[in-house]
Motif scaffolding. Structure first.
Motif: not given
Ligand code: F3S
Length: 427
Positions: A92-94, A131-133, A150-154, A311-316, A371-376, A391-394
């Motif tokens: 998954l994402q790093q 990736t989370c997707a 793992m990973e709730s959105s996936a 932008l890109g949560c979950p990954h675009y 990665t993404c801002s929240a995870i990394g 909405a998840k990232q917000a």
């Protein structure tokens, strides 16, 4: 818990100490959950290695990544040598994008550890999807397939949209499943637990990605960890819409599975999704509920000057990158704002080839992976106000990073990147 001969032999050490520890963990976990047996899985998505700070420290102190796997994936009292994964497994994402480490303010020493983690992942035979997707880049389980993700959105995507079967696993159970090809047979692996518990009747047309995110956020908060059935959808929802719905519902609540009458595989009809039972509750969703959801997601945005558009949560997906590029083409983002778009590494290769990466860079933005801002916890330095179309990232970014965040459509976010100001609002 009942074990077959093969599982018993693994538990008795036939396949070495790491597999023995993995089976021991699965038995303890399964018994705690009341599972009567294990089920075979050949599709595991989890994390190994050490890109988070405390794991990096652990690896340095205890002699490497096998020590991290032993402690954090196997709950083993001693360090064991970890063999190749038995099940088909994906990472998954790093915690960072090694190609943009400087921009993410990550030191070269941490990039070195990241590279060591990549080599470790390869040694274990785990696919570096990062990736989370994973379902966007080749790991697409089919209806009825038992998985350990793992990973709730996936998790919510493969249960709801693909009809595959997984519970929301943790790093430990996913690690143990990689080495054994087994996971406890309980929860959403069982037919009887997959029926809808709540019925959501739509009084309005839910069309855009933003609309689906708001619906998910509203429904998740109400049903928490139960299973909603969305009734009354008038237009076939696309992958990004269902992805944003699920990610939002899994953030405001703990939803792991949902149905959309007429569109998702276990809901050809409302009665089929409900498995003949009556819903615990029927929820109506109209214009007032949509506005309420919008206000709940947009609780932190106060200042209109935007420093960072994420932008890109979950990954675009490639479709979302294409859309963003249409909005960006020929434009230049504000000198006071940064635009970072996150996507799986494999999708970035397509974007490179299609010219999208260059178009984003020419506009002053950047396409990042892994990665993404929240995870990394990676953002431009000095960010005080962000704008996001998720909405998840917000939901998470302000809490994790102590910043303000605006939530809106992709077009509003791109506009904020160009002008440096938030001018969005609910249409
Ligand atoms: Fe993915 Fe990060 Fe969102 S890992 S789902 S982009 S919080």
């Amino acid at each position: 818990m009942h074990l077959n001969d093969d599982e018993r032999a693994m538990l008795d050490g036939r396949d070495g100490p790491a597999v023995q520890r993995a089976m021991d963990l699965l038995v303890r976990y399964g018994e705690a959950l009341g599972a009567e047996r294990l089920v075979d899985t050949n599709n595991v998505c989890g994390t190994v290695g050490a890109t988070m700070p405390f794991l990096r420290d652990y690896a340095v102190k205890h002699g490497g990544l096998d020590a991290v796997f032993s402690e954090f994936n196997l709950d083993s009292p001693d360090v064991v040598t970890v063999p190749k994964a038995k099940a088909f497994s994906s990472h998954l994402q790093q915690g960072l994008d090694p190609e943009h480490a400087q921009r993410q303010n990550v030191s070269s020493e941490i990039v070195k550890l990241y590279r060591a983690g990549e080599a470790y992942t390869a040694r274990l035979g785990i696919q570096p999807l990062n990736t989370c997707a994973p379902y966007q880049v080749g790991n697409v389980p089919v209806k009825g397939e038992h998985c350990a993700w793992m990973e709730s959105s996936a998790v919510i995507y493969i249960n709801g949209v693909l009809g595959a079967r997984t519970n929301a696993e943790g790093r430990e159970s996913a690690g143990a499943a990689m080495l054994t090809g087994k996971i406890p047979y309980w929860g959403l692996h069982l037919d009887e637990n997959r029926g809808a518990t709540h019925r959501v009747e739509l009084d309005i047309d839910v069309r855009s990605v933003q609309d689906w995110g708001l619906l998910g956020y509203y429904v998740g908060e109400l049903v928490q960890d139960r299973i909603p059935l969305i009734d009354g959808v008038r237009h076939a929802p696309s992958l990004p819409k269902l992805k944003h719905f699920g990610a939002a519902a899994a953030s405001s609540g703990g939803v792991e599975m949902y149905h959309v009458t007429g569109f998702t595989p276990e809901a050809p009809t409302a009665a089929a999704a409900l498995r003949g039972a009556r819903p615990l509750e029927t929820i109506r969703y109209g214009a007032a509920e949509r506005r309420l959801a919008y206000e709940r997601v947009n609780t932190t945005g106060k200042h209109t000057q935007v420093d960072f558009v994420m932008l890109g949560c979950p990954h675009y997906s490639i479709e979302q990158i294409w859309e963003a590029c249409q909005l960006l083409e020929g434009q230049r983002i504000s000198a006071n704002t940064e635009l970072w778009i996150f996507t799986p590494k494999a999708t970035k290769q397509l974007a490179d080839q299609a010219g999208y990466t260059k178009l984003i860079e020419d506009a002053g933005g950047v396409l990042m992976t892994d990665t993404c801002s929240a995870i990394g916890r990676v953002m431009p330095q000095g960010t005080r106000v962000a704008a996001v179309d998720s909405a998840k990232q917000a939901h998470y970014l302000p809490a994790i990073m102590g910043i303000e965040a605006w939530f809106g459509s992709t077009a509003e976010c791109i506009q904020a990147a160009i002008t440096g100001r938030w001018s969005g609002g609910l249409a």
